[in-house]
Every structure is written in structure tokens, then in C-alpha cells.
Write a protein that holds these residues in place. Sequence first.
Motif, short mmCIF file in Angstrom:
data_model
loop_
_atom_site.label_atom_id
_atom_site.label_comp_id
_atom_site.label_asym_id
_atom_site.label_seq_id
_atom_site.Cartn_x
_atom_site.Cartn_y
_atom_site.Cartn_z
N UNK A 83 0.84 -1.19 0.00
CA UNK A 83 0.00 0.00 0.00
C UNK A 83 0.87 1.24 0.00
N UNK A 84 0.27 2.29 -0.54
CA UNK A 84 0.87 3.62 -0.56
C UNK A 84 -0.24 4.63 -0.30
N UNK A 85 0.09 5.71 0.39
CA UNK A 85 -0.81 6.86 0.45
C UNK A 85 -0.44 7.71 -0.75
N UNK A 86 -1.40 7.91 -1.65
CA UNK A 86 -1.11 8.63 -2.89
C UNK A 86 -1.72 10.03 -2.92
N UNK A 87 -2.54 10.34 -1.93
CA UNK A 87 -3.10 11.70 -1.84
C UNK A 87 -3.55 11.97 -0.42
N UNK A 88 -3.33 13.19 0.02
CA UNK A 88 -3.84 13.66 1.31
C UNK A 88 -4.09 15.15 1.12
N UNK A 89 -5.37 15.52 1.07
CA UNK A 89 -5.70 16.91 0.73
C UNK A 89 -5.46 17.89 1.88
N UNK A 90 -5.12 17.36 3.07
CA UNK A 90 -4.86 18.24 4.20
C UNK A 90 -6.10 18.83 4.83
N UNK A 91 -7.26 18.47 4.28
CA UNK A 91 -8.52 18.99 4.80
C UNK A 91 -9.41 17.85 5.31
N UNK A 92 -9.89 17.02 4.38
CA UNK A 92 -10.89 16.02 4.77
C UNK A 92 -10.61 14.60 4.30
N UNK A 93 -9.68 14.40 3.35
CA UNK A 93 -9.57 13.07 2.77
C UNK A 93 -8.14 12.65 2.50
N UNK A 94 -8.00 11.34 2.35
CA UNK A 94 -6.75 10.76 1.86
C UNK A 94 -7.10 9.56 1.01
N UNK A 95 -6.17 9.21 0.12
CA UNK A 95 -6.38 8.09 -0.79
C UNK A 95 -5.20 7.15 -0.70
N UNK A 96 -5.52 5.86 -0.61
CA UNK A 96 -4.52 4.79 -0.61
C UNK A 96 -4.63 4.01 -1.91
N UNK A 97 -3.51 3.50 -2.33
CA UNK A 97 -3.47 2.57 -3.45
C UNK A 97 -2.92 1.25 -2.95
N UNK A 134 -2.47 15.39 9.18
CA UNK A 134 -1.92 16.10 8.03
C UNK A 134 -0.41 15.88 7.93
N UNK A 135 0.26 15.99 9.06
CA UNK A 135 1.72 15.85 9.09
C UNK A 135 2.14 14.42 8.77
N UNK A 136 1.52 13.44 9.43
CA UNK A 136 1.94 12.05 9.29
C UNK A 136 1.48 11.46 7.95
N UNK A 137 0.19 11.54 7.66
CA UNK A 137 -0.29 10.99 6.40
C UNK A 137 0.24 11.80 5.21
N UNK A 138 0.21 13.12 5.35
CA UNK A 138 0.72 13.96 4.27
C UNK A 138 2.19 13.71 3.99
N UNK A 139 2.95 13.45 5.05
CA UNK A 139 4.38 13.17 4.90
C UNK A 139 4.67 11.82 4.28
#
Length: 145
Positions: A83-97, A134-139
Motif C-alpha cells: 500500500x501507498x498513500x497517494x493523496x492527502x488533501x490536508x482537509x478532509x480526505x486521503x487516498x490509498x493505493x 496532516x503531518x503524518x499521512x501527508x508526509x
Amino acid sequence: MEWALPDPFVIDLNVLPEAIDAYQHVNNSEYLRWVEQISWAHSEALGLSLERYQTLDRAMVVHRHELDYLAPAFAGDALQLATWIVACDGRFSLTRRFQLKRVADGKTLLNARTRFACVALSSGRPKRLPEEYQRIYGGAVVVEG
């Protein structure tokens, strides 16, 4: 193992007899269970456990799953799921692949994507991602090529 994106978080899976359906291959629902399993394992490895979610009164809940079943897995197969986190909008959502491969031949059996939305555990209502998320997932975001 070659992966679709660099630096995956990977877990090993072994197909147990109870995962097999009437068609003598892994039931579709098992793949979804594995996607959930690796999502939690990766979050915990990043330092965001269920306990941390509870402390922050926030959870990442599934908004949308997309699963592309490419080939079957069978009883006794050794698999690796990435798995990878491929998006984190910093507001409401994140996307994993996700990518599932059979170890014996390196064949990709599944490609998947899940979009998560942030909610307050106490109300179930949408809430902004805490700064820590935001920091952890976004990073951890890996840019798709």
C-alpha cells in the motif's frame, strides 16, 4: 518484488482454506478484508493507532473502494500486499493505493484504491484532518507517476 510505485508498505499473506469459495479460489470479500488489514497496519506503523484515533476523536472512514480483480489466488498461495498513500488533501480526505502479488510468479492479482474521509468518532460527522494526521499521512504521500 517489483511494485507499481516506490517504497511500499508491504505485508505477507498466506491463503488459508477458509478464504476459498465455491469456485475454488479466494472469495472477493477476502481481498477487501486484506485491504483493511494493511491499511490499519500501515497507519499503526506511521504512529496512528486506533487508540490515537480515539484520543483525537477522529477516524478515517471509507468513502469509496475500487478493486480491480486481475487473477485469482488459491489455497496455499503466498502473497504480498503493498500500500501507498497517494493523496492527502490536508482537509478532509486521503487516498490509498494497493497492489497484491503472488510471490511464486510475481503476478499482480489485484489493484485497488480507497478514498477515506475524516469524521469525528463522537458524532460521525465530517471533520477536518487534525494537524497530526496532516503531518503524518501527508508526509507519507507517494506521488503517482
